[in-house]
Design a protein around this motif. Structure first.
Motif, PDB file in Angstrom:
ATOM      1  N   ASP A   2       0.849  -1.191   0.000  1.00  0.00           N
ATOM      2  CA  ASP A   2       0.000   0.000   0.000  1.00  0.00           C
ATOM      3  C   ASP A   2       0.885   1.241   0.000  1.00  0.00           C
ATOM      4  OD1 ASP A   2      -1.949   1.860   0.228  1.00  0.00           O
ATOM      5  OD2 ASP A   2      -2.612   1.281   2.242  1.00  0.00           O
ATOM      6  N   ASP A   3       0.835   2.020  -1.103  1.00  0.00           N
ATOM      7  CA  ASP A   3       1.631   3.234  -1.212  1.00  0.00           C
ATOM      8  C   ASP A   3       0.826   4.489  -0.874  1.00  0.00           C
ATOM      9  OD1 ASP A   3       3.900   1.864  -2.000  1.00  0.00           O
ATOM     10  OD2 ASP A   3       3.324   1.901  -4.116  1.00  0.00           O
ATOM     11  N   ALA A   4      -0.385   4.322  -0.366  1.00  0.00           N
ATOM     12  CA  ALA A   4      -1.219   5.468  -0.029  1.00  0.00           C
ATOM     13  C   ALA A   4      -0.543   6.295   1.061  1.00  0.00           C
ATOM     14  CB  ALA A   4      -2.594   5.010   0.445  1.00  0.00           C
ATOM     15  N   PRO A   5      -0.612   7.628   0.962  1.00  0.00           N
ATOM     16  CA  PRO A   5       0.031   8.464   1.980  1.00  0.00           C
ATOM     17  C   PRO A   5      -0.636   8.296   3.341  1.00  0.00           C
ATOM     18  CG  PRO A   5      -1.337   9.797   0.521  1.00  0.00           C
ATOM     19  CD  PRO A   5      -1.277   8.421  -0.081  1.00  0.00           C
ATOM     20  N   VAL A   6       0.161   8.477   4.378  1.00  0.00           N
ATOM     21  CA  VAL A   6      -0.371   8.451   5.734  1.00  0.00           C
ATOM     22  C   VAL A   6      -1.313   9.640   5.901  1.00  0.00           C
ATOM     23  CG1 VAL A   6       0.259   8.640   8.179  1.00  0.00           C
ATOM     24  CG2 VAL A   6       1.738   7.375   6.594  1.00  0.00           C
ATOM     25  N   PRO A   7      -2.480   9.448   6.500  1.00  0.00           N
ATOM     26  CA  PRO A   7      -3.398  10.580   6.675  1.00  0.00           C
ATOM     27  C   PRO A   7      -2.795  11.654   7.587  1.00  0.00           C
ATOM     28  CG  PRO A   7      -4.478   8.481   7.149  1.00  0.00           C
ATOM     29  CD  PRO A   7      -3.030   8.206   7.023  1.00  0.00           C
ATOM     30  N   TYR A   8      -3.226  12.890   7.373  1.00  0.00           N
ATOM     31  CA  TYR A   8      -2.832  13.952   8.291  1.00  0.00           C
ATOM     32  C   TYR A   8      -3.444  13.676   9.658  1.00  0.00           C
ATOM     33  CZ  TYR A   8      -1.466  16.536   4.085  1.00  0.00           C
ATOM     34  OH  TYR A   8      -0.864  16.926   2.918  1.00  0.00           O
ATOM     35  N   ASP A   9      -2.635  13.795  10.697  1.00  0.00           N
ATOM     36  CA  ASP A   9      -3.139  13.496  12.039  1.00  0.00           C
ATOM     37  C   ASP A   9      -2.713  14.536  13.076  1.00  0.00           C
ATOM     38  OD1 ASP A   9      -0.460  12.888  12.288  1.00  0.00           O
ATOM     39  OD2 ASP A   9      -0.744  10.769  12.777  1.00  0.00           O
ATOM     40  N   ALA A  10      -2.250  15.713  12.625  1.00  0.00           N
ATOM     41  CA  ALA A  10      -1.869  16.757  13.574  1.00  0.00           C
ATOM     42  C   ALA A  10      -1.760  18.095  12.848  1.00  0.00           C
ATOM     43  CB  ALA A  10      -0.542  16.429  14.251  1.00  0.00           C
ATOM     44  N   PHE A  11      -1.874  19.157  13.641  1.00  0.00           N
ATOM     45  CA  PHE A  11      -1.652  20.528  13.161  1.00  0.00           C
ATOM     46  C   PHE A  11      -0.524  21.124  13.991  1.00  0.00           C
ATOM     47  CE2 PHE A  11      -2.220  25.094  13.757  1.00  0.00           C
ATOM     48  CZ  PHE A  11      -2.397  25.556  12.458  1.00  0.00           C
ATOM     49  N   LEU A  12       0.423  21.779  13.315  1.00  0.00           N
ATOM     50  CA  LEU A  12       1.588  22.341  13.991  1.00  0.00           C
ATOM     51  C   LEU A  12       1.683  23.838  13.709  1.00  0.00           C
ATOM     52  CD1 LEU A  12       4.300  22.043  15.551  1.00  0.00           C
ATOM     53  CD2 LEU A  12       5.359  21.450  13.349  1.00  0.00           C
ATOM     54  N   LEU A  13       1.642  24.640  14.742  1.00  0.00           N
ATOM     55  CA  LEU A  13       1.890  26.081  14.627  1.00  0.00           C
ATOM     56  C   LEU A  13       3.387  26.305  14.792  1.00  0.00           C
ATOM     57  CD1 LEU A  13       0.564  28.959  14.459  1.00  0.00           C
ATOM     58  CD2 LEU A  13       0.679  28.989  16.960  1.00  0.00           C
ATOM     59  N   VAL A  14       4.003  26.918  13.788  1.00  0.00           N
ATOM     60  CA  VAL A  14       5.453  27.133  13.793  1.00  0.00           C
ATOM     61  C   VAL A  14       5.721  28.632  13.873  1.00  0.00           C
ATOM     62  CG1 VAL A  14       7.610  26.774  12.534  1.00  0.00           C
ATOM     63  CG2 VAL A  14       5.798  25.046  12.407  1.00  0.00           C
ATOM     64  N   SER A  15       6.520  29.034  14.865  1.00  0.00           N
ATOM     65  CA  SER A  15       6.739  30.458  15.068  1.00  0.00           C
ATOM     66  C   SER A  15       8.179  30.739  15.480  1.00  0.00           C
ATOM     67  CB  SER A  15       5.750  30.998  16.106  1.00  0.00           C
ATOM     68  OG  SER A  15       5.706  32.408  16.089  1.00  0.00           O
ATOM     69  N   PHE A  16       8.436  32.005  15.762  1.00  0.00           N
ATOM     70  CA  PHE A  16       9.780  32.495  16.030  1.00  0.00           C
ATOM     71  C   PHE A  16      10.199  32.282  17.480  1.00  0.00           C
ATOM     72  CE2 PHE A  16      12.964  35.859  16.657  1.00  0.00           C
ATOM     73  CZ  PHE A  16      13.757  35.685  15.526  1.00  0.00           C
ATOM     74  N   GLY A  17       9.265  32.504  18.390  1.00  0.00           N
ATOM     75  CA  GLY A  17       9.570  32.395  19.814  1.00  0.00           C
ATOM     76  C   GLY A  17      10.069  33.700  20.390  1.00  0.00           C
ATOM     77  N   GLY A  18      10.001  33.812  21.704  1.00  0.00           N
ATOM     78  CA  GLY A  18      10.464  35.014  22.375  1.00  0.00           C
ATOM     79  C   GLY A  18      10.623  34.774  23.856  1.00  0.00           C
ATOM     80  N   PRO A  19      11.466  35.574  24.522  1.00  0.00           N
ATOM     81  CA  PRO A  19      11.691  35.396  25.963  1.00  0.00           C
ATOM     82  C   PRO A  19      10.465  35.790  26.772  1.00  0.00           C
ATOM     83  CG  PRO A  19      12.732  37.418  25.212  1.00  0.00           C
ATOM     84  CD  PRO A  19      12.209  36.726  23.981  1.00  0.00           C
ATOM     85  N   GLU A  20      10.362  35.194  27.952  1.00  0.00           N
ATOM     86  CA  GLU A  20       9.253  35.518  28.845  1.00  0.00           C
ATOM     87  C   GLU A  20       9.756  35.878  30.238  1.00  0.00           C
ATOM     88  OE1 GLU A  20       5.302  33.607  27.656  1.00  0.00           O
ATOM     89  OE2 GLU A  20       6.719  31.931  27.502  1.00  0.00           O
ATOM     90  N   GLY A  21      10.942  36.465  30.266  1.00  0.00           N
ATOM     91  CA  GLY A  21      11.530  36.933  31.512  1.00  0.00           C
ATOM     92  C   GLY A  21      12.894  37.530  31.247  1.00  0.00           C
ATOM     93  N   ALA A  22      13.360  38.389  32.145  1.00  0.00           N
ATOM     94  CA  ALA A  22      14.620  39.098  31.932  1.00  0.00           C
ATOM     95  C   ALA A  22      15.800  38.146  31.771  1.00  0.00           C
ATOM     96  CB  ALA A  22      14.865  40.062  33.094  1.00  0.00           C
ATOM     97  N   ASP A  23      15.786  37.021  32.507  1.00  0.00           N
ATOM     98  CA  ASP A  23      16.906  36.093  32.444  1.00  0.00           C
ATOM     99  C   ASP A  23      16.920  35.269  31.158  1.00  0.00           C
ATOM    100  OD1 ASP A  23      14.583  34.790  33.179  1.00  0.00           O
ATOM    101  OD2 ASP A  23      15.607  33.324  34.445  1.00  0.00           O
ATOM    102  N   GLU A  24      15.872  35.355  30.373  1.00  0.00           N
ATOM    103  CA  GLU A  24      15.800  34.595  29.127  1.00  0.00           C
ATOM    104  C   GLU A  24      16.232  35.407  27.914  1.00  0.00           C
ATOM    105  OE1 GLU A  24      11.861  33.058  28.705  1.00  0.00           O
ATOM    106  OE2 GLU A  24      11.969  31.791  30.500  1.00  0.00           O
ATOM    107  N   VAL A  25      16.393  36.717  28.063  1.00  0.00           N
ATOM    108  CA  VAL A  25      16.616  37.582  26.908  1.00  0.00           C
ATOM    109  C   VAL A  25      17.918  37.240  26.191  1.00  0.00           C
ATOM    110  CG1 VAL A  25      17.038  39.956  26.158  1.00  0.00           C
ATOM    111  CG2 VAL A  25      15.199  39.468  27.790  1.00  0.00           C
ATOM    112  N   MET A  26      19.039  37.206  26.898  1.00  0.00           N
ATOM    113  CA  MET A  26      20.318  36.955  26.236  1.00  0.00           C
ATOM    114  C   MET A  26      20.412  35.542  25.660  1.00  0.00           C
ATOM    115  SD  MET A  26      21.884  39.741  25.954  1.00  0.00           S
ATOM    116  CE  MET A  26      23.461  39.126  25.358  1.00  0.00           C
ATOM    117  N   PRO A  27      19.998  34.486  26.396  1.00  0.00           N
ATOM    118  CA  PRO A  27      20.006  33.158  25.762  1.00  0.00           C
ATOM    119  C   PRO A  27      19.136  33.098  24.506  1.00  0.00           C
ATOM    120  CG  PRO A  27      19.762  32.940  28.130  1.00  0.00           C
ATOM    121  CD  PRO A  27      19.644  34.402  27.827  1.00  0.00           C
ATOM    122  N   PHE A  28      18.000  33.778  24.538  1.00  0.00           N
ATOM    123  CA  PHE A  28      17.133  33.834  23.363  1.00  0.00           C
ATOM    124  C   PHE A  28      17.840  34.515  22.195  1.00  0.00           C
ATOM    125  CE2 PHE A  28      14.381  36.936  21.129  1.00  0.00           C
ATOM    126  CZ  PHE A  28      13.668  36.064  20.318  1.00  0.00           C
TER     127      PHE A  28
END
Length: 341
Positions: A2-28
């Motif tokens: 069976d060469d039929a494609p696997v059905p879609y089974d998830a949705f993925l939101l892909v984004s840039f990301g960002g810090p959520e605290g002062a200590d995260e800014v430089m690592p980000f």
């Protein structure tokens, strides 16, 4: 076999990301700028932007709100796909998200990128991030297929028209208010190998046409490269100063067409720097909202999913460029950086 494609089974939101605290800014920021020839002075300057807001970027919370709105829309439309979210630069990071999807048994996902326009940083790099995350997870990693770019979809254009009209009412002036559409600047060595400018101008043209604008232009913001490297111009603040010097402006409408949410670059570059410049020059400025979680925008995302789930589902697009491709060509959005001498 069976060469039929696997059905879609998830949705993925892909984004840039960002810090959520002062200590995260430089690592980000170190994640963002890894491998790029950006002076440390510029990194520290950007870090200071975040510290004005206690080190908290609004982008992650806005993505949570968008996910909640998408989930509600999926439920009302009968779309039976669990939702996931992964970022390029900060938690939840794509490798962690794809590992969770693998543990959940997901095999094939549709991905929506929080970028409406084709470029290396807005498309191909995300696809490379996904590929790297899949390699890190191993053979159990799900397939991930991006949804098409919808820069000319009614679900993007019509909310932006509404926001322009709201801005016109907020300024309450007679005549044609000058309008500057803004988008993130990118290096010319990136712009030359993608449709970023063409798509942006088409979106601006469609919004302007529907809103009845005649005095408008496309400008750029958020440049971060070395001064020797050519980037897309003109800069929004340069244009404001030049136009006001040529002929005094009483009012100005800024429309951040290149962004889907009111994240840090919109807030700092427009609501802070551009707003301060306008205040100094006595220009009444209104900055329009981005699409955010506007119901038509959320409905558009559901439509893009239905296009892939339901063969023959209508594919909507306004203007001359038509529906953008689902599968990117091999040479799409390549980046050939020119190194400053």
């Amino acid at each position: 076999m069976d060469d039929a494609p696997v059905p879609y089974d998830a949705f993925l939101l892909v984004s840039f990301g960002g810090p959520e605290g002062a200590d995260e800014v430089m690592p980000f920021l170190e994640n963002v700028l890894r491998g790029k020839r950006v002076p440390r002075e510029r990194m520290l300057e950007v870090a200071e932007h975040y510290q004005h807001f206690d080190g908290i970027s609004p982008i992650n919370q806005q993505n949570r709100e968008l996910l909640a709105a998408i989930q509600q829309r999926f439920q009302s439309d009968g779309i039976d796909l669990p939702l996931y979210w992964g970022n390029r630069n900060w938690h939840p990071l794509l490798p962690d998200t794809l590992a969770q999807m693998a543990r959940d048994g997901r095999k094939r996902a549709l991905a929506f990128f929080t970028s409406m326009f084709s470029s290396y940083s807005g498309c191909r790099q995300y696809r490379e991030n996904i590929r790297d995350a899949q390699a890190a997870v191993g053979p159990a990693a799900p397939q991930v297929e991006k949804l098409r770019f919808a820069f000319n979809h009614p679900g993007f254009i019509e909310p932006m028209v509404q926001h322009v009209r709201e801005g016109q009412r907020a300024l309450d002036v007679d005549g044609d208010v000058p309008v500057l559409f803004t988008a993130h600047s990118i290096p010319m060595s990136m712009a030359d190998y993608c449709s970023y400018e063409r798509q942006l101008r088409e979106s601006c043209r469609l919004i302007a046409g529907e809103a009845g604008l005649t005095n408008w232009d496309l400008v750029y913001q958020s440049r971060s490269g070395p001064p020797q490297q050519p980037w897309l111009e003109p800069d929004v603040c340069d244009v404001i100063a030049e136009r006001d010097a040529e002929q005094k402006m009483d009012a100005l409408l800024l429309v951040p067409v290149g962004f889907v949410s009111d994240h840090m670059e919109v807030i700092y570059d427009l609501d802070d720097e551009a707003a301060e410049l306008c205040q100094q020059r006595g220009i009444r400025m209104h900055r329009c909202s981005t699409v955010g979680t506007h119901p038509q925008f959320v409905e558009m995302i559901a439509e893009l999913v239905k296009e892939r789930l339901q063969p023959g589902h209508p594919r909507r697009a306004l203007g001359d460029l038509g529906c953008w491709h689902d599968v990117c060509p091999a040479d799409c959005c390549q980046y050939n950086p020119t190194r400053p001498k």
